[in-house]
Design a protein around this motif. Structure first.
Motif, mmCIF file in Angstrom:
data_model
loop_
_atom_site.group_PDB
_atom_site.id
_atom_site.type_symbol
_atom_site.label_atom_id
_atom_site.label_comp_id
_atom_site.label_asym_id
_atom_site.label_seq_id
_atom_site.Cartn_x
_atom_site.Cartn_y
_atom_site.Cartn_z
ATOM 1 N N LEU A 205 1.107 -1.346 0.013
ATOM 2 C CA LEU A 205 0.204 -0.074 -0.147
ATOM 3 C C LEU A 205 1.454 1.143 -0.226
ATOM 4 C CD1 LEU A 205 -3.516 -0.017 0.520
ATOM 5 C CD2 LEU A 205 -2.705 0.116 2.644
ATOM 6 N N ALA A 206 0.118 2.307 -0.521
ATOM 7 C CA ALA A 206 1.661 3.531 -1.114
ATOM 8 C C ALA A 206 0.954 4.081 1.095
ATOM 9 C CB ALA A 206 0.562 4.466 -1.672
ATOM 10 N N VAL A 207 1.718 4.803 1.315
ATOM 11 C CA VAL A 207 1.741 4.994 2.668
ATOM 12 C C VAL A 207 1.174 6.369 2.586
ATOM 13 C CG1 VAL A 207 3.843 7.134 2.709
ATOM 14 C CG2 VAL A 207 3.246 6.578 4.418
ATOM 15 N N GLU A 208 0.884 7.325 1.364
ATOM 16 C CA GLU A 208 -0.111 8.006 1.264
ATOM 17 C C GLU A 208 -1.483 8.308 1.622
ATOM 18 O OE1 GLU A 208 1.997 7.677 -0.867
ATOM 19 O OE2 GLU A 208 0.475 7.772 -2.621
ATOM 20 N N ARG A 209 -1.419 6.535 1.309
ATOM 21 C CA ARG A 209 -3.569 6.086 1.664
ATOM 22 C C ARG A 209 -3.827 6.588 2.950
ATOM 23 N NH1 ARG A 209 -4.639 2.340 -2.814
ATOM 24 N NH2 ARG A 209 -6.424 1.540 -1.387
ATOM 25 N N VAL A 210 -3.251 6.230 3.809
ATOM 26 C CA VAL A 210 -3.322 6.720 5.437
ATOM 27 C C VAL A 210 -4.478 8.152 5.770
ATOM 28 C CG1 VAL A 210 -2.190 4.829 5.945
ATOM 29 C CG2 VAL A 210 -1.023 7.046 6.343
ATOM 30 N N LEU A 211 -3.786 8.984 4.182
ATOM 31 C CA LEU A 211 -4.301 10.451 5.016
ATOM 32 C C LEU A 211 -5.154 10.186 4.278
ATOM 33 C CD1 LEU A 211 -0.640 12.190 4.614
ATOM 34 C CD2 LEU A 211 -2.245 11.032 6.699
ATOM 35 N N GLN B 295 1.574 14.568 -2.430
ATOM 36 C CA GLN B 295 0.988 13.530 -1.376
ATOM 37 C C GLN B 295 1.642 12.043 -1.833
ATOM 38 O OE1 GLN B 295 -2.867 13.368 0.003
ATOM 39 N NE2 GLN B 295 -2.293 14.034 1.993
ATOM 40 N N GLN B 296 1.579 12.468 -3.138
ATOM 41 C CA GLN B 296 2.022 11.329 -4.260
ATOM 42 C C GLN B 296 4.216 10.519 -3.743
ATOM 43 O OE1 GLN B 296 2.211 12.468 -8.329
ATOM 44 N NE2 GLN B 296 4.022 10.862 -9.144
ATOM 45 N N SER B 297 3.760 9.179 -3.550
ATOM 46 C CA SER B 297 4.973 8.786 -2.901
ATOM 47 C C SER B 297 6.341 8.317 -3.907
ATOM 48 C CB SER B 297 4.606 8.395 -1.550
ATOM 49 O OG SER B 297 3.908 6.288 -2.020
ATOM 50 N N VAL B 298 5.548 7.867 -4.679
ATOM 51 C CA VAL B 298 5.914 6.544 -6.374
ATOM 52 C C VAL B 298 5.913 7.966 -7.012
ATOM 53 C CG1 VAL B 298 6.246 5.554 -7.211
ATOM 54 C CG2 VAL B 298 5.208 4.574 -5.446
ATOM 55 N N GLY B 299 7.434 8.513 -7.429
ATOM 56 C CA GLY B 299 7.387 8.595 -8.855
ATOM 57 C C GLY B 299 7.005 8.775 -9.644
ATOM 58 N N ALA B 300 6.325 8.798 -10.859
ATOM 59 C CA ALA B 300 6.181 8.176 -12.776
ATOM 60 C C ALA B 300 7.414 8.132 -13.621
ATOM 61 C CB ALA B 300 5.047 8.675 -13.377
ATOM 62 N N TYR B 301 8.102 7.150 -13.956
ATOM 63 C CA TYR B 301 9.071 7.069 -14.710
ATOM 64 C C TYR B 301 8.410 6.393 -16.498
ATOM 65 C CZ TYR B 301 11.324 8.437 -10.531
ATOM 66 O OH TYR B 301 12.242 8.729 -9.575
ATOM 67 N N THR C 35 11.297 11.954 1.384
ATOM 68 C CA THR C 35 10.284 11.385 0.846
ATOM 69 C C THR C 35 9.093 11.180 2.039
ATOM 70 O OG1 THR C 35 10.973 10.574 -0.931
ATOM 71 C CG2 THR C 35 8.822 10.474 -0.659
ATOM 72 N N MET C 36 9.275 10.953 3.048
ATOM 73 C CA MET C 36 8.125 10.609 3.811
ATOM 74 C C MET C 36 8.330 12.573 4.440
ATOM 75 S SD MET C 36 6.565 8.170 4.896
ATOM 76 C CE MET C 36 5.956 7.938 6.594
ATOM 77 N N VAL D 175 -3.965 9.978 -13.228
ATOM 78 C CA VAL D 175 -4.564 10.054 -12.815
ATOM 79 C C VAL D 175 -4.636 9.188 -11.678
ATOM 80 C CG1 VAL D 175 -6.080 12.036 -11.940
ATOM 81 C CG2 VAL D 175 -4.615 12.645 -13.847
ATOM 82 N N ALA D 176 -5.609 8.365 -12.290
ATOM 83 C CA ALA D 176 -6.453 7.803 -11.458
ATOM 84 C C ALA D 176 -5.402 6.491 -10.559
ATOM 85 C CB ALA D 176 -7.623 5.921 -12.292
ATOM 86 N N ASP D 177 -4.498 6.514 -11.244
ATOM 87 C CA ASP D 177 -3.622 5.964 -10.934
ATOM 88 C C ASP D 177 -2.277 5.854 -9.136
ATOM 89 O OD1 ASP D 177 -4.029 2.926 -12.998
ATOM 90 O OD2 ASP D 177 -3.314 4.508 -13.374
ATOM 91 N N GLY D 178 -2.964 7.342 -9.293
ATOM 92 C CA GLY D 178 -2.666 8.283 -8.110
ATOM 93 C C GLY D 178 -0.948 8.494 -8.400
#
Lengths: 212, 493
Positions: B279-285, B442-448, B370-371, B457-460
């Protein structure tokens, strides 16, 4: 009047979204999801504005029969919202291939917008404060879906999806893959009608019993 | 003095204090409520087990690091050269009919040469490779990727201290440099060798209710390496493979064979950021959305109250400087929202992640900076949202239209972009220009681009970089407060 103009803009704005989707009807009617907030605000302001300015006392002095007053406001609100909803939804679906699904989605959307306005009016009659009334209506329409998605118990989730207006617009405007939705379009409209009716009845009762 | 006066006004209105407290409470409560409802389990053979945590790289990020490695130790400086034959492989049940197993390679299947700090998953590395359909690349650090200017089947990787240089050549004599990367802290003895891996084949299916479903299919790649230098002394490591093999992997095991100086290496997996194994950590927010509505109402009311009760004349008589009055009000709202944000994030992140871990839910690790960016950025987002709401309230001077406007601009776009049938490009556009761009913080994982998973966007994945997104909200807030101040100077009541 400002909220109604905003509602028209938001609802009709769906026309700009094109038709490049699995379900173009739902795409075009996305504006209804936003516009319903403005319609609810119009319904709330219709009554709550009089409470916040104190004008309600003068109004009740002039029209001592309070239920007539509420009925008149409801009628006037419907007379304002209906043409705006018809115009907005009409513009939003311009250019789509007419079909039974499209007509059904459009008609149900218009009726839904009218009911949401009445829901706002009823909520304002119950709590008599514009911010609180709008907060209640908007929470049901926009916060509920988010909270329901986080609910751990799937049974409760299903019950709440079927008894609150949380996903009503989605149920009304979807024309593809409808089987996975918790409610059909007409039953969703029924749910919204029940909430609007309930708020109006409770509001009428309180208006009748309470001092202004 | 003026700040103290405005602070006094704020804290003596009970509903504003309660509203601010409610905002913090909503974030914490929803974060914890959602955390208790999630569980995660994995299958090992026929047994249900806790999901293994993915490996982490040297900066602390969760990474995918699975490949077949035929390697030997290199102490000090040196290089490795080989000719890589065409990639071959197996794709299970690809579209359109998903009913057969075919020969083929996925676009990001990789075969090439690697320098790695040992064979532990997550260890630093640099590699040159040929790919399924993206040409020759040099990659390092799990996210860095550079395409070679020219093609060729001969690859060379040389090490000089902590500098690794990749070369490509069409014939083994004329070498073209791709680039040099630095691997800080590389020990004197490293592993050099041949590697092959192949990520899952993906099918993306548009969902009629918005978003899309991704299904992944197992693939394997095979490559032949010849003219390998240095010669001799090779050993094999299956880096990152799970101990349990599906039937597929049993009939197509990873590994290598050697015949007459030609190495045939087969592998499956990927080298890059891990996005699926937890789970991406920002999901808890997630409770932030609901909390923002409370903050918006408080902010707007701070802006409208003095007009509604006509006390603004008294305020301006006592302090005949509208600019400073407006700035002080904005500062008080901003400061209160910031404190609310810090408390909310400071409680939710540790408590909710602990609850999730207690349920055996894997949370993807992020690096320390990042955190910190996610935690501080979320609090700043709340502060700026409060200021923006104040500005719109003071500008419109009417609570209901102001709340609607702010909610429509700040809260509605991400919801529409993520959970509706809005086309992805329209959603991305909304999240670039509206104040909602700030959620990028809040995006924890960057896009590459080199990762095959969809990154919409729908994938966060947000269209703007984190701080740029927050800056968009800051500009909106500044514009709203400035216009409101201008209006206050023009017509005080």
């Amino acid at each position: 009047m400002v909220p109604l103009a905003l509602a028209l803009l938001l609802i009709a704005g769906g026309v700009a979204l094109g038709r490049d989707a699995v379900d173009p009807v739902q795409l075009r009617l996305l504006g209804v999801r936003l516009g319903q907030a403005a319609v609810a605000a119009a319904g709330v302001q219709m009554l709550a504005a009089e409470y916040s300015s104190g004008l309600i006392r003068a109004t009740l002095l002039a029209v001592p029969r309070r239920l007539d007053l509420l009925a008149a406001k409801a009628g006037l609100l419907t007379a304002f919202v209906a043409p705006i909803a018809v115009l907005g939804v009409g513009v939003a679906v311009l250019g789509l291939t007419p079909s039974g699904d499209l007509v059904r989605a459009a008609v149900v959307s218009v009726l839904h917008l009218i009911l949401i306005g009445l829901f706002g009016l009823g909520a304002a009659a119950v709590v008599r404060n514009s911010a609180a009334a709008l907060g209640i209506v908007l929470s049901l329409l926009f916060l509920m879906p988010m909270l329901l998605r986080m609910l751990p118990d799937p049974d409760w989730q299903r019950i709440l999806y079927r008894t609150t207006p949380a996903t009503a617009v989605q149920a009304m405007t979807t024309t593809v893959d409808t089987a996975i939705l918790p409610l059909g379009p007409w039953s969703a409209l029924g749910v919204v009608a029940a909430w609007a009716g309930g708020a109006l009845v409770l509001g009428a009762f309180l208006l009748y019993r309470r001092d202004a | 003095m003026i700040m103290r006066a405005e602070w006094l006004k704020f804290r003596t209105v009970r509903s504003w204090v309660l509203g601010s407290a409610a905002a913090a409470l909503i974030v914490v409560a929803l974060g914890c409520l959602a955390a208790t409802g999630v569980t995660m389990s994995c299958m090992a053979g026929t047994q249900e087990v806790d999901c293994p945590a993915p490996p982490t790289d040297s900066s602390g990020r969760s990474v995918a690091d699975q490949f077949t490695f035929v390697h030997q130790a290199l102490t000090g400086n040196g290089s490795i050269t080989a000719e890589v034959g065409a990639l071959d492989g197996t794709i299970t049940y690809p579209p359109p009919n998903h009913d057969e197993i075919v020969r083929g390679v996925v676009p990001w299947a990789k075969a090439g040469l690697m320098v790695k700090d040992g064979t532990k998953p997550g260890a630093d590395y640099a590699a040159v490779m040929v790919t399924g359909s993206h040409g020759v690349r040099m990659q390092s650090g799990f996210t860095h990727d550079k395409a070679a200017a020219s093609d060729g089947s001969w690859l060379r990787l040389s090490r000089e201290g902590n500098r690794i240089t990749g070369y490509v050549s069409p014939d083994g004599t004329a070498w073209q440099k791709i680039e040099t990367v630095r691997l800080d802290g590389l020990p004197s003895t490293v592993q050099i060798g041949l590697f092959v891996t192949s990520p899952s084949g993906l099918t993306v299916e548009e969902n009629p209710q918005g978003g899309h479903a991704v299904s992944a299919r197992w693939t394997q790649a095979t490559a032949e390496f010849s003219q390998v230098s240095p010669a001799g002394g090779w050993s094999e490591s299956l880096v990152g493979y799970s101990d349990h093999r599906t039937t597929w992997e049993q009939t197509h095991p990873p590994g290598h064979t050697e015949a007459g100086g030609v190495f045939t290496v087969a592998g499956a997996g990927d080298i890059g950021l891990e996005t699926e194994g937890g789970l991406a950590v920002e999901r808890v927010l997630t409770g932030l959305f609901a909390a923002l509505l409370a903050l918006i109402v408080v902010g707007v009311l701070c802006g409208t109250a003095e007009f509604r009760h006509s006390t603004i004349r008294t305020t301006l008589t006592a302090m005949p400087r509208p600019v400073r009055v407006s700035a002080a009000k904005a500062a008080v709202v901003g400061a209160v929202s910031l404190v609310v944000g810090l408390i909310a994030v400071g409680l939710t992140l540790p408590v909710a992640t602990r609850l999730l871990r207690a349920n055996a839910v894997v949370i993807l690790d992020v690096s320390g900076p990042t955190m910190l960016r996610i935690a501080l950025g979320t609090a700043l987002l709340m502060a700026l949202a409060g200021v923006f709401a104040y500005g719109v309230g003071a500008l419109l001077r009417r609570a209901v239209p102001a709340v609607l406007t702010v909610a429509a601009l700040l809260v509605a776009p991400p919801i529409l972009a993520v959970t509706s049938v809005l086309p992805p490009e329209v959603g991305a556009w909304l999240l670039r220009v509206t104040p909602a761009a700030a959620f990028a913080i809040q995006q924890s994982v960057g896009a590459y681009p080199q990762f095959s998973r969809p990154q919409t966007v729908a994938d966060g994945y947000f269209p703007l970089p984190p701080w740029a997104g927050l800056a968009v909200l800051a500009l909106w807030a500044l514009a709203a407060v400035a216009t409101a101040t201008w209006r206050l100077r023009r017509s005080p009541a």
